[in-house]
Design an enzyme around this catalytic site. Structure first.
Site, mmCIF file in Angstrom:
data_model
loop_
_atom_site.group_PDB
_atom_site.id
_atom_site.type_symbol
_atom_site.label_atom_id
_atom_site.label_comp_id
_atom_site.label_asym_id
_atom_site.label_seq_id
_atom_site.Cartn_x
_atom_site.Cartn_y
_atom_site.Cartn_z
ATOM 1 N N TYR A 174 0.832 -1.208 0.000
ATOM 2 C CA TYR A 174 0.000 0.000 0.000
ATOM 3 C C TYR A 174 0.866 1.257 0.000
ATOM 4 O O TYR A 174 0.609 2.207 -0.754
ATOM 5 C CB TYR A 174 -0.909 -0.026 1.232
ATOM 6 C CG TYR A 174 -1.870 1.126 1.341
ATOM 7 C CD1 TYR A 174 -2.979 1.213 0.498
ATOM 8 C CD2 TYR A 174 -1.693 2.122 2.306
ATOM 9 C CE1 TYR A 174 -3.879 2.262 0.608
ATOM 10 C CE2 TYR A 174 -2.600 3.170 2.424
ATOM 11 C CZ TYR A 174 -3.685 3.234 1.579
ATOM 12 O OH TYR A 174 -4.580 4.268 1.688
ATOM 13 N N LYS A 193 0.964 4.134 -2.861
ATOM 14 C CA LYS A 193 0.651 5.533 -2.572
ATOM 15 C C LYS A 193 1.833 6.449 -2.882
ATOM 16 O O LYS A 193 1.649 7.591 -3.319
ATOM 17 C CB LYS A 193 0.212 5.688 -1.124
ATOM 18 C CG LYS A 193 -1.155 5.086 -0.828
ATOM 19 C CD LYS A 193 -2.263 5.720 -1.650
ATOM 20 C CE LYS A 193 -3.645 5.285 -1.184
ATOM 21 N NZ LYS A 193 -4.738 5.896 -1.975
#
Length: 269
Positions: free
Chosen positions: A177, A181
Site C-alpha cells: 500500500y 501511494k
C-alpha cells in the site's frame, strides 16, 4: 495525558457548511460507494454547488450511495456508472460516459485504492499486484483517460488524487500500500507537468488516518487506536475534513497549485 487534556481540538468540529466553491462544476469521483472518503467527497462537491457522477465496482452499494446523495441534494445532478479501475476499457468508458451524463467534466477525484496488512516476507505476488493495480495503476488509468478528454475539449480542469502519508512514512504490514501511494505521489508530480499543457491542474491529498467504518474491516481496532493516539489532536480525521480539502484543491482557491501533495494530518508529514 488524555487527548482532551492535550488538545482542545480532540473533539471533532461540526462539519463546515458549503460556500459555493464548486458552483456549476461537473465532477467524477471513483470508489464513492459506502461511507468512506469517496462518498464524503461526492457529498462535499454537491454541498459546494457542483454536480457529480460517482463510480464504484459494487453496483448495489453504488446505487444506494447515489440514492442517498440524490435524496439529500434533490436540486443537483447525481449520476452513477459502475467501473472496475483494474479494467482499462471500463475506465475509458467511465470518463466518456461521465462527459455524456454530466455534459462535461471539470473535476476528477481518483479515490480508488486498496490496503491490507501483510508482512513483506509473507506477501504473495497476488496480494502485491492487486493492491498496486487498484491503488496506483487504477489512478493512472483514470488520469490518462481524463487527460485525453481534457485534451479534446477547449476548457481546462482539475484532477485530485487520494494518496496517503504512508507514501512518506514506514508502517509494518503496509509495504504494498505504501509503495502504491508513493507511486500516486510521483504520478501526480509528473502528470502535472504534462497536464499544464492542456490547462489542467493535478494535486493530491495524503491523509494520515480518517475515521470511517470500512477502515475497521481492513485494519485492527488496536492499530487504529494507536495511530489516532499519535496524532497531535489525539483523534483520527473525520472523512468530511479530508473531503473539504479535496474540494478546496478542486476549486479556484488553488489556481497556482499543481504537482503538490497536501498532507492531511495533525502530526508530522
Amino acid at each position: 495525558m488524555t487527548a482532551e487534556a492535550r488538545s482542545p481540538l480532540a473533539t471533532p468540529p461540526a462539519e463546515t457548511p458549503g460556500h459555493g466553491l464548486l458552483a456549476g462544476r461537473k465532477a467524477v469521483v471513483t470508489a464513492a460507494a459506502g461511507t468512506g472518503i469517496g462518498f464524503s467527497t461526492a457529498r462535499r462537491i454537491l454541498l459546494e454547488g457542483g454536480d457529480v457522477l460517482i463510480s464504484d465496482w459494487h453496483e448495489r452499494r453504488l446505487g444506494e450511495a447515489r440514492d442517498k446523495l440524490a435524496e439529500e441534494f434533490p436540486e443537483r445532478t447525481v449520476a452513477q456508472l459502475t467501473c472496475n479501475v483494474q479494467d482499462t476499457a471500463e475506465v475509458d468508458a467511465l470518463i466518456a460516459g461521465a462527459a455524456t451524463e454530466l455534459g462535461r467534466i471539470d473535476v476528477l477525484v481518483n479515490n480508488a485504492g486498496l490496503g491490507g496488512e501483510t508482512p513483506v516476507a509473507e506477501m504473495t505476488d497476488e496480494e502485491w499486484d492487486r493492491v498496486v493495480d487498484i491503488t496506483l495503476t487504477g489512478t493512472f488509468r483514470a488520469t490518462r483517460a481524463t487527460l485525453r478528454y481534457f485534451g479534446s475539449v477547449d476548457h481546462g480542469g482539475v484532477i485530485v488524487n487520494n494518496a496517503s502519508v504512508l507514501g512518506w512514512r514506514a508502517q509494518r504490514g503496509q509495504a504494498h500500500y505504501a509503495a502504491a501511494k508513493a507511486g500516486v505521489m510521483a504520478l501526480t508530480r509528473c502528470a502535472a507537468i504534462e497536464a499544464a499543457d492542456v490547462g489542467v491542474r493535478i494535486n493530491a491529498v495524503a491523509p494520515s488516518i480518517a475515521k470511517h467504518p470500512f477502515l475497521a474491516k481492513v485494519t485492527s481496532d488496536e492499530l487504529l487506536d494507536e495511530l489516532a493516539s499519535k496524532e497531535a489532536y489525539g483523534r483520527a480525521a473525520e472523512v468530511w475534513e479530508v473531503a473539504a480539502t479535496i474540494a478546496m484543491l478542486a476549486s479556484d482557491y488553488t489556481t497556482y497549485l499543481t504537482g503538490e501533495v497536501v498532507s492531511i494530518s495533525s502530526q508530522r508529514a
